[in-house]
Enzyme design. Structure first.
Site, short mmCIF file in Angstrom:
data_model
loop_
_atom_site.label_atom_id
_atom_site.label_comp_id
_atom_site.label_asym_id
_atom_site.label_seq_id
_atom_site.Cartn_x
_atom_site.Cartn_y
_atom_site.Cartn_z
N ASN A 7 0.88 -1.18 0.00
CA ASN A 7 0.00 0.00 0.00
C ASN A 7 0.91 1.23 0.00
O ASN A 7 1.59 1.49 1.00
CB ASN A 7 -0.93 -0.01 1.22
CG ASN A 7 -1.83 1.23 1.26
OD1 ASN A 7 -1.44 2.31 0.85
ND2 ASN A 7 -3.05 1.05 1.78
N GLU A 34 -4.02 1.89 -2.87
CA GLU A 34 -4.13 3.33 -2.58
C GLU A 34 -3.30 4.17 -3.54
O GLU A 34 -2.47 4.99 -3.12
CB GLU A 34 -3.78 3.64 -1.11
CG GLU A 34 -4.95 3.45 -0.17
CD GLU A 34 -4.85 4.35 1.08
OE1 GLU A 34 -4.26 3.91 2.07
OE2 GLU A 34 -5.37 5.48 1.03
N ASP A 146 -4.07 -4.91 0.94
CA ASP A 146 -4.32 -4.30 2.25
C ASP A 146 -5.71 -4.75 2.67
O ASP A 146 -6.71 -4.22 2.17
CB ASP A 146 -4.23 -2.78 2.13
CG ASP A 146 -4.57 -2.09 3.44
OD1 ASP A 146 -4.93 -2.78 4.42
OD2 ASP A 146 -4.47 -0.84 3.49
N ASN A 148 -7.03 -4.53 5.61
CA ASN A 148 -7.59 -3.78 6.74
C ASN A 148 -8.18 -4.74 7.79
O ASN A 148 -9.23 -4.45 8.39
CB ASN A 148 -8.60 -2.73 6.27
CG ASN A 148 -7.93 -1.40 5.95
OD1 ASN A 148 -7.19 -0.84 6.76
ND2 ASN A 148 -8.17 -0.89 4.75
N ASP A 217 -1.55 -6.20 5.95
CA ASP A 217 -1.27 -6.46 4.53
C ASP A 217 -0.91 -7.94 4.41
O ASP A 217 0.08 -8.39 5.00
CB ASP A 217 -0.14 -5.56 4.06
CG ASP A 217 -0.49 -4.10 4.22
OD1 ASP A 217 -1.10 -3.54 3.29
OD2 ASP A 217 -0.19 -3.52 5.28
N ASP A 246 2.77 4.75 4.91
CA ASP A 246 2.55 4.22 6.27
C ASP A 246 2.54 2.68 6.28
O ASP A 246 2.51 2.08 7.36
CB ASP A 246 1.29 4.82 6.93
CG ASP A 246 0.08 4.87 6.02
OD1 ASP A 246 0.20 4.56 4.83
OD2 ASP A 246 -1.00 5.23 6.52
N HIS A 247 2.60 2.05 5.10
CA HIS A 247 2.68 0.59 4.99
C HIS A 247 4.04 0.17 4.44
O HIS A 247 4.60 0.87 3.59
CB HIS A 247 1.62 0.05 4.03
CG HIS A 247 0.20 0.28 4.44
ND1 HIS A 247 -0.62 -0.73 4.89
CD2 HIS A 247 -0.55 1.41 4.49
CE1 HIS A 247 -1.81 -0.23 5.17
NE2 HIS A 247 -1.81 1.07 4.94
#
Length: 255
Positions: A7, A34, A146, A148, A217, A246-247
């Site tokens: 991501n 994303e 991802d 989530n 992930d 951030d990933h």
DNA sequence: ATGGTTGCTTAGCAA
């Protein structure tokens, strides 16, 4: 075959990092989430120069997924193939080197009980139904992205802090477990059975510096693929330095 | 309960 999910939190903001990382790691398949870009503004030329094909399903501002690969992706399909009219670009799949690669950016869900959470659970059920309709567990299939979802508490640095969150809530995990009962194996877990390895750290609250991460992930594989899975790791260094996503990338190798 | 940060787009949303 090295398959990666990452991501990037905006492909345009991450161009420099992405190209350097491709050059260094040379994955066979890189699944991105994303993108935050339309197909028109996707940086096709840069990816081509790096030696990769691009299959892209973008939209303005939010979401967006892509599959980059060294060999040409075949039979590209964008979105969940059902009756729901869903404008959110969250799924792309393609066949690469004979394996069906399914790349998803699962909805976050914001807060348990919200409309967004209802959408998250519905989207996961729609994807489960999509799998039933379009493929089968005896084929070479990999579902990455991802999710989530933190599958269990060993995937969460501070389970108490995250207990009520959309990433850990029991209904979320129940929806996720349907993919396992369908015939998928969490191949990263297979190679890291003790947990404690994370893929996402919130930009806020110095989460990375404090090692307050979660593993959301994931790489799931059908039996024939899982048997060929020889390694799985997280490139934690990619979360460091200037302007990281951030990933971190999750890297899985199949013999 | 709220805040903290990042990105897209330029005020507010999403994560």
């Amino acid at each position: 075959m090295k398959i990666v999910t990452w991501n990037v939190n905006s492909i345009r903001a991450r161009e420099e990092r992405l190209l350097a990382w491709l050059k260094k790691e040379k994955p066979d398949v890189l699944c991105l989430q994303e993108l935050k870009v339309t197909n028109e503004k996707f940086p096709y030329d840069l990816i081509t120069e790096a030696g990769y094909y691009s299959a892209v399903h973008g939209q303005p501002t939010y979401n967006g997924v892509a599959i980059l690969s060294l060999t040409e992706p075949e039979d590209v399909v964008c979105g969940i193939q059902d009756d729901e009219d869903d404008p959110q670009a969250r799924l792309i799949e393609a066949t690469v080197n004979g394996a069906r690669i399914i790349n998803g950016y699962f909805p976050n869900g914001k807060e348990v009980g919200s409309d967004k959470y209802e959408y998250k659970l519905r989207w996961m059920q729609r994807l489960s139904d999509h799998m039933e309709r379009t493929t089968s567990p005896d084929k070479d299939v990999v579902l990455v992205g991802d999710f989530n979802v933190a599958p269990d508490d060993s995937d969460v640095a501070d389970p108490n802090q995250w207990a009520g969150s959309v990433l850990c809530y029991p209904d979320t995990r129940k929806a996720y477990e349907k993919f396992l009962s369908w015939g998928f194996t969490d191949v990263f877990r297979k190679h890291n059975p003790d947990g404690g390895v994370h893929t996402w750290w919130d930009y806020r609250r110095l989460a990375f510096q404090r090692n307050n991460g979660l593993r959301i992930d994931l790489v799931l594989a059908t039996k024939s693929m899982a048997e060929r899975c020889v390694a799985a790791s997280v490139d934690r260094d990619e979360r460091k330095g200037d302007k990281p996503s951030d990933h971190a990338p999750v890297i899985v190798e199949f013999s």
